[in-house]
Design an enzyme around this catalytic site. Structure first.
Site, PDB file in Angstrom:
ATOM      1  N   ARG A   1       0.823  -1.218   0.000  1.00 46.70           N
ATOM      2  CA  ARG A   1       0.000   0.000   0.000  1.00 46.70           C
ATOM      3  C   ARG A   1       0.855   1.265   0.000  1.00 46.70           C
ATOM      4  NH1 ARG A   1      -3.400  -3.473   2.871  1.00 46.70           N
ATOM      5  NH2 ARG A   1      -5.583  -3.321   2.305  1.00 46.70           N
TER       6      ARG A   1
ATOM      7  N   ALA B   1      10.014   2.659   7.171  1.00 43.93           N
ATOM      8  CA  ALA B   1       9.322   1.395   7.498  1.00 43.93           C
ATOM      9  C   ALA B   1       9.682   0.950   8.922  1.00 43.93           C
ATOM     10  CB  ALA B   1       9.669   0.339   6.473  1.00 43.93           C
TER      11      ALA B   1
ATOM     12  N   ASP C   1      13.211   7.779   9.320  1.00 45.10           N
ATOM     13  CA  ASP C   1      12.121   8.096  10.258  1.00 45.10           C
ATOM     14  C   ASP C   1      12.056   7.061  11.367  1.00 45.10           C
ATOM     15  OD1 ASP C   1       9.743   9.579  11.063  1.00 45.10           O
ATOM     16  OD2 ASP C   1       8.591   7.839  10.382  1.00 45.10           O
TER      17      ASP C   1
ATOM     18  N   GLU D   1      14.091   2.872  19.563  1.00 47.50           N
ATOM     19  CA  GLU D   1      13.376   4.152  19.545  1.00 47.50           C
ATOM     20  C   GLU D   1      12.953   4.560  20.946  1.00 47.50           C
ATOM     21  OE1 GLU D   1      10.230   3.883  16.637  1.00 47.50           O
ATOM     22  OE2 GLU D   1      11.644   3.712  14.989  1.00 47.50           O
TER      23      GLU D   1
ATOM     24  N   ASP E   1       9.608  -6.730  -5.094  1.00 45.57           N
ATOM     25  CA  ASP E   1       8.580  -7.248  -4.191  1.00 45.57           C
ATOM     26  C   ASP E   1       8.168  -8.629  -4.673  1.00 45.57           C
ATOM     27  OD1 ASP E   1       6.293  -7.892  -2.717  1.00 45.57           O
ATOM     28  OD2 ASP E   1       5.732  -5.788  -2.491  1.00 45.57           O
TER      29      ASP E   1
ATOM     30  N   HIS F   1       9.995   8.865  13.968  1.00 41.11           N
ATOM     31  CA  HIS F   1       8.912   7.915  13.664  1.00 41.11           C
ATOM     32  C   HIS F   1       7.558   8.642  13.599  1.00 41.11           C
ATOM     33  CE1 HIS F   1       7.503   3.460  14.091  1.00 41.11           C
ATOM     34  NE2 HIS F   1       6.732   4.134  13.248  1.00 41.11           N
TER      35      HIS F   1
HETATM   36  C1  3PG Z   1       2.774   2.005  11.345  1.00 39.72           C
HETATM   37  O1  3PG Z   1       3.296   0.895  11.449  1.00 39.72           O
HETATM   38  O2  3PG Z   1       1.567   2.160  11.141  1.00 39.72           O
HETATM   39  C2  3PG Z   1       3.630   3.233  11.405  1.00 39.72           C
HETATM   40  O3  3PG Z   1       4.936   2.899  11.683  1.00 39.72           O
HETATM   41  C3  3PG Z   1       3.097   4.265  12.397  1.00 39.72           C
HETATM   42  O4  3PG Z   1       3.407   3.946  13.721  1.00 39.72           O
HETATM   43  P1  3PG Z   1       2.799   4.845  14.928  1.00 39.72           P
HETATM   44  O5  3PG Z   1       1.397   4.372  15.135  1.00 39.72           O
HETATM   45  O6  3PG Z   1       3.630   4.623  16.109  1.00 39.72           O
HETATM   46  O7  3PG Z   1       2.817   6.275  14.480  1.00 39.72           O
END
Ligand code: 3PG
Length: 532
Positions: A146, A226, A251, A256, A166, A274
């Site tokens: 997606r 990702a 990101d 984290e 992919d 993130h």
């Molecule tokens: C996800 O997997 O949907 C994204 O990485 C977003 O993560 P988050 O809900 O912590 O913002």
């Protein structure tokens, strides 16, 4: 009903859950485990780690809802073992993640953060702006799901050539998206920018390591929105320091927030915390979606976007639901009639039913069966694993039906520890329209036609087809104060083997079996209690 929302989701999502009248708790730090004790639903984003330990603190939990896509913070295997459904909201934040990816791509190409920092610091470094145009460059997408698809569409508008690797996407889907599907090595060799859009798993962890990074084009740039663990951070830092790679925009990080990451502080690294999916629109969408999904599952059993069960559209679910009740009751009937330990189960779906989710029907049969013999509660999520752990072999077939009832389900169980030949019991059923919706019914038992409602408490008997048996059984039940609700009969041949399914009212004690078994023509009698 109690729902714990452990991470921040949209107000609309919280409201939707509150509108049900359920208790919605948003625990402050440290009290999550305590709050989970009585919770049936848990909603998280990526911050809460739903480990085996946390699940153990939630004995009545039925569903974990992930407002977002990645479920790598959830021990899905442990949840499945415990019968806890895990669902996410695929696509809910795809556009936001794609837009952030494009923002990082352009920021990398034009050194936007670095120039902003020097300008704020009072410098006017026009000569330091060694930017490149993205037009005509090649972007390699690792993962064309997606998010990857949304990135591809936007990148093409910038006149970027898009490649993708992919293994789960067909060449024609890629072609329709204007993307050239290539092997990973070719992508590494050709791409000026590489962007990661794949889930974290055993096969993808550190997919970008020293060896793969070395195969990237010199001067290329890497973007990761990702998961941090897809990249070996030390190897990436080394490639950025040596100049093999011109830049990276990240990101996500392996840890984290990142602590002692070799990437932090490098001048050619753009870092964001993130937030690719953290727009007002995406949060509204995923918060609302997950609240609706969790509510619909807990209130009505509707399963959408499950990661540990096949997902069905609302329409498919509406069709399969009455058959799930049939499957569960056929399993329960078979388990209570068969003598000995069930070693094998054969499930045969006929008609349109074979096109519905046979996986769910199989789980429902096993659920009905296991709940008659196990202490722990089996449900659609954990029944296959519980059956496998007990060594039960399940075989599934689909068959065409030329005549008779169009959609039927047959369950045949074999008892392993009975003396050979293995004892078998087969029951076939269907769903008929009824005043109160639908009614699961038997059609045949052991090949003998026998139509009966499958509900409540049933007396199952096998007898010789001789005069007076029905009267004697009726007298016995009457003497025991048990009222007969329905009485269904079938026989193989006149004077041969006959069967009865007698629907009984109220609480029927096991003691009624003794005088029933004493009726001379009765060969076998069992009391069967079916799930609601
Ligand atoms: C996800 O997997 O949907 C994204 O990485 C977003 O993560 P988050 O809900 O912590 O913002």
């Amino acid at each position: 009903m109690k729902i714990v929302v452990a991470d921040k989701i949209s107000e609309r999502g919280i409201e939707l859950l509150r509108e049900t009248g359920w208790q919605v708790v948003q625990p402050a730090g440290g009290v999550l485990e305590r709050e989970l004790a009585g919770a049936e639903g848990l909603v998280v984003r990526s911050a809460t780690r739903v480990s085996e330990g946390l699940l153990a603190a939630a004995p009545v939990l039925r569903v974990v809802g992930r407002a977002g896509v990645g479920v790598d913070n959830i021990d899905v295997e442990a949840a499945t073992r415990r019968g806890v459904l895990v669902m996410n909201t695929p696509g809910g934040n795809a556009v936001s993640v794609a837009e952030h990816t494009l923002a990082l791509l352009l920021a990398l190409a034009r050194c936007v953060p670095q120039l902003s920092a020097t300008t704020h610091a009072g410098h006017w470094e026009k000569s330091a702006a060694a930017g490149v145009e993205v037009r005509g460059k090649t972007l390699g997408l690792v993962g064309l799901g997606r998010v990857g698809g949304e990135v591809a569409r936007r990148a093409r508008a910038l006149e970027i050539k898009v490649l993708a690797h992919d293994p789960y996407i067909s060449a024609s889907v890629a072609r329709d998206a204007g993307v050239e599907l290539v092997a990973l090595d070719e992508l590494l060799r050709r791409a000026d920018f590489i962007s990661l859009h794949l889930a974290l798993g055993a096969a993808t962890e550190r997919l970008f390591n020293a060896a793969t990074i070395a195969r990237m084009k010199k001067g290329a740039r890497l973007i990761n929105t990702a998961r941090g663990e897809l990249v070996d951070e030390a190897a990436l830092a080394a490639a950025l320091r040596s100049g093999h790679l011109a830049g990276a925009a990240l990101d996500v990080f392996a840890q984290e927030p990142p602590k002692n990451s070799p990437l932090l502080g490098l001048p050619n690294v753009i870092a964001t915390p993130h937030v690719a999916g953290s727009t007002a629109e995406a949060q509204e969408e995923v918060g609302t979606l997950i609240a609706q999904q969790v509510r619909d599952f807990l209130a009505e059993g509707i399963i959408r976007n499950a990661v540990n069960l096949p997902s069905l559209s609302a329409e498919q679910y509406r069709r399969v639901r009455p058959y799930l009740a049939l499957a569960e009751r056929l399993g329960a009937l078979a388990a209570q009639v068969i003598a000995g330990r069930i070693g094998r189960v054969r499930i045969t779906c006929a008609g349109e039913l074979a096109e519905l989710s046979t996986h769910l029907l199989r789980s429902a049969v096993l659920q009905g069966m296991l709940n008659c013999v196990l202490e722990e509660k089996a449900n659609l999520v954990n029944a296959p694993a519980l059956a496998a752990a007990r060594g039960i072999v399940v075989d599934e077939r689909a068959c065409r039906r030329e005549q008779g009832f169009p959609d039927t389900l047959e369950v045949l169980v074999s008892a392993e520890d009975a003396a050979p030949p293995a004892r078998e019991f087969a029951v076939e059923g269907t769903v008929l329209p009824a005043a109160a919706g639908t009614s699961p019914r038997t059609l045949a038992i052991d090949g003998i036609p026998l139509e009966a409602p499958l509900e409540g408490t049933i007396l199952f008997t096998r007898n010789r087809d001789v005069p007076g048996v029905i009267g004697q059984m009726g007298t016995v039940l009457g003497n025991c104060g048990v009222n007969i609700a329905t009485f269904s009969l079938g026989r193989r041949a006149h004077g041969g083997e006959a069967l009865a399914l007698v629907g009984l009212d109220g609480d029927v004690p096991e003691t009624v079996l003794q005088p029933i078994r004493a009726v001379p023509a009765v060969l076998e009698a069992k009391l069967v209690r079916l799930p609601d």
